[in-house]
Scaffold this motif. Structure first.
Motif, PDB file in Angstrom:
ATOM      1  N   UNK A   3     -32.957 101.391  19.970  1.00 14.17           N
ATOM      2  CA  UNK A   3     -34.041 102.068  20.684  1.00 14.17           C
ATOM      3  C   UNK A   3     -34.473 101.210  21.874  1.00 14.17           C
ATOM      4  N   UNK A   4     -34.695 101.837  23.011  1.00 10.64           N
ATOM      5  CA  UNK A   4     -35.079 101.085  24.212  1.00 10.64           C
ATOM      6  C   UNK A   4     -36.579 100.791  24.186  1.00 10.64           C
ATOM      7  N   UNK A   5     -36.946  99.597  24.714  1.00  5.05           N
ATOM      8  CA  UNK A   5     -38.355  99.187  24.707  1.00  5.05           C
ATOM      9  C   UNK A   5     -39.168 100.005  25.696  1.00  5.05           C
ATOM     10  N   UNK A   7     -42.436 100.030  28.485  1.00  8.29           N
ATOM     11  CA  UNK A   7     -42.816  99.023  29.480  1.00  8.29           C
ATOM     12  C   UNK A   7     -43.793  98.013  28.916  1.00  8.29           C
ATOM     13  N   UNK A  10     -41.820  95.313  26.696  1.00 12.64           N
ATOM     14  CA  UNK A  10     -40.783  94.474  27.326  1.00 12.64           C
ATOM     15  C   UNK A  10     -41.329  93.081  27.613  1.00 12.64           C
ATOM     16  N   UNK A  11     -40.492  92.041  27.534  1.00 10.97           N
ATOM     17  CA  UNK A  11     -40.958  90.716  27.968  1.00 10.97           C
ATOM     18  C   UNK A  11     -41.354  90.780  29.450  1.00 10.97           C
ATOM     19  N   UNK A  14     -39.039  91.234  32.377  1.00 10.01           N
ATOM     20  CA  UNK A  14     -37.729  91.518  31.782  1.00 10.01           C
ATOM     21  C   UNK A  14     -36.888  90.284  31.531  1.00 10.01           C
TER      22      UNK A  14
ATOM     23  N   UNK B 217     -33.913 100.583  32.438  1.00 12.78           N
ATOM     24  CA  UNK B 217     -35.027  99.638  32.383  1.00 12.78           C
ATOM     25  C   UNK B 217     -35.801  99.453  33.688  1.00 12.78           C
ATOM     26  N   UNK B 220     -39.284 101.051  33.738  1.00 11.57           N
ATOM     27  CA  UNK B 220     -40.234 100.371  32.849  1.00 11.57           C
ATOM     28  C   UNK B 220     -40.745  99.082  33.487  1.00 11.57           C
ATOM     29  N   UNK B 221     -39.832  98.330  34.111  1.00 14.76           N
ATOM     30  CA  UNK B 221     -40.251  97.050  34.685  1.00 14.76           C
ATOM     31  C   UNK B 221     -41.160  97.264  35.893  1.00 14.76           C
TER      32      UNK B 221
END
Ligand code: SF4
Ligand code: SF4
Lengths: 92, 384
Positions: A3-5, A7, A10-11, A14, B217, B220-221
């Protein structure tokens, strides 16, 4: 598939830790030549290790041992910087 | 003990840097920023700061080196202007996305062309959407105060973004004013040690910084980065409150000047606020209900606080010191969005490009609603 994190989970920025990163082998990008070494000539200066852009020169402690062909791209920089011409680029 | 000195804005920023004593300052000279780094370099040479200055070959390199230094665990500052910022812009976006808390002084100067060295805000607006905090000073004192506050905002765990302290080229960078400096030890205590919560370059805990982000990603970032910039608004007010305890000066996201009962207001950034304040005082003496809303924080944009501050006004004129050819100038567009749905009358004016002066009579015309869209432009006529 994992499963994708989101926002929020997320660290920051990233940043990736080695534990979480897949260790993709990239040696398959090599384009026909690979380094070969005559260890009897090697004076262990480690210039090849210092210059290799892919960290593909392997050591045991501080002693040169060879190349990690799973990452080496065959760029030839190691052969070029070796002061005693111990490294030669050879066909795959 | 108050330590009041006659300093230019550039020197005032350099003294704030001396007191902060950052670990690394990678920098490239450019007018009108040069006096900042020149003064700071002399302070280091005189043994008053221990910073390592990195003489780089361009502003692109300055920001690149700053990212490396900041993420490796060193408090990092730099400075630039105009074309320097334009050359640096690519890396400013990267600094924000890598969440590097770099503090940068920006001596605002018009972008080329034609080439010009004087003030406007086109350089700031060029990187409007880069994700960095942008705080505008009105005076040399303000530039000092904001520079002392900036590391606290940049390094806050909720923010971790570059903070730009913007000071009008020449008008602030080169004009001397009395500036009150805090004692060195109080500034050192206020900024505290540099402790980065996001991963730093550390051989015992290796990380990949600034990784490639694919369509799964990237979005999200970007959202994470936007949230950090939004959070900077609260952090700015907290740091401002703490700074006020030390200095008895309050520099928050905005300053309402004689605005409580004002029916007509001007909204402006930077040193022009000083001119507008003088005109507001004159108009008040003439029993005109005029006021000023000075924006300190352009990014993050304090929309809710602005709408609240302007609530009682019937008409508002917003002054942009940058144009947006073919569109709406940046501050005007922001104000229109912040005030959407309110029935006050909003007029936008562009002024001061390339260092063109804005005089008190111009400000009076603006307050009277009698100024042209381009104030101070030869041949311009008011439409009414
Ligand atoms: S050929 Fe290039 S990649 Fe391969 S070991 Fe030598 S320097 Fe490294
Ligand atoms: S550069 Fe040549 S001599 Fe030096 S360690 Fe590598 S192979 Fe040995």
């Amino acid at each position: 598939m994992a499963e994708l994190s989101t926002w929020e989970s997320l660290p920051i920025a990233g940043a990736v830790r080695p534990s979480g990163a897949p260790r993709t082998k990239t040696g398959g990008w090599r384009t026909g030549e690979k380094p070969a070494v005559d260890v009897s000539l090697c004076v262990n200066c480690l210039l090849c290790w210092l210059y290799c852009p892919d960290s593909a020169v392997t050591l045991s402690g501080e002693t040169f041992t060879g190349f990690d062909l799973e990452y080496c791209k065959g760029c030839g920089i190691c052969a070029d910087v070796c002061p005693v011409a111990a490294i030669e680029m050879v066909p795959e | 003990m108050t330590d009041v000195r006659l300093l230019t804005g550039g020197e005032a920023v350099a003294h704030a840097m001396r007191q902060i004593d950052p670990d690394v300052v990678p920098v490239y000279p450019i007018t009108p920023q040069t006096p900042i780094i020149q003064t700071f370099a002399k302070l280091i040479a005189d043994g008053e700061a221990s910073t390592e200055i990195v003489n780089v070959e361009s502003e692109h390199s300055a920001m690149s080196a700053a990212i490396g230094a900041a993420l490796a665990g060193g408090r990092t500052m730099t400075a630039t202007s105009s074309q320097g910022l334009a050359l640096m812009a690519e890396v400013v976006y990267i600094a924000a996305s890598m969440r590097a808390p770099i503090v940068m002084a920006l001596g605002n100067r018009a972008l080329s062309g034609p080439i010009n060295i004087h003030c406007d805000h086109s350089d700031s607006m060029l990187i409007r959407d880069s994700g960095v905090v942008q705080l505008f000073a009105e005076s040399a004192q303000d530039a000092y105060d904001l520079t002392v506050m900036a590391p606290r905002i940049a390094e806050d765990a909720r923010v971790l973004l570059p903070v730009l302290v913007c000071l009008d080229g020449f008008t602030i960078t080169h004009s001397a004013e009395p500036v009150s400096l805090l004692p060195d030890d109080e500034v050192a205590r206020f900024v505290g040690p540099y402790r980065l919560r996001n991963a730093v370059l550390d051989t015992t805990r290796p990380t990949t910084q600034g990784p490639f982000a694919m369509p799964d990603y990237y979005f999200e970032l970007r959202r994470q980065q936007a949230a950090a910039l939004e959070a900077a608004l609260d952090v700015l007010e907290e740091v401002a409150a703490e700074f006020e305890l030390l200095s008895r000066r309050r520099v928050g996201a905005l300053e309402a000047y004689r605005l409580e009962d004002a029916t007509r207001a001007i909204v402006a950034l930077g040193s022009t606020a000083g001119t507008v304040k003088d005109v507001v005082d004159e108009l008040r003496d003439e029993h005109e209900a005029a006021g000023l809303l000075r924006l300190v924080s352009f990014r993050p944009f304090p929309s809710a606080a602005i709408a609240a501050a302007l609530e009682g006004c019937a008409s508002v004129a917003v002054l942009d010191r940058a144009d947006s050819p073919g569109g709406t100038p940046p501050l005007h567009a922001e104000l229109a969005a912040a005030l959407y749905g309110s029935d006050l009358e909003l007029a936008g004016h562009v002024y001061g490009l390339g260092g063109r002066e804005l005089h008190p009579p111009d400000v009076r015309e603006i307050f009277r609603g009698a100024a042209a869209p381009y104030v101070g432009l030869r041949g311009e006529r008011c439409p009414v």
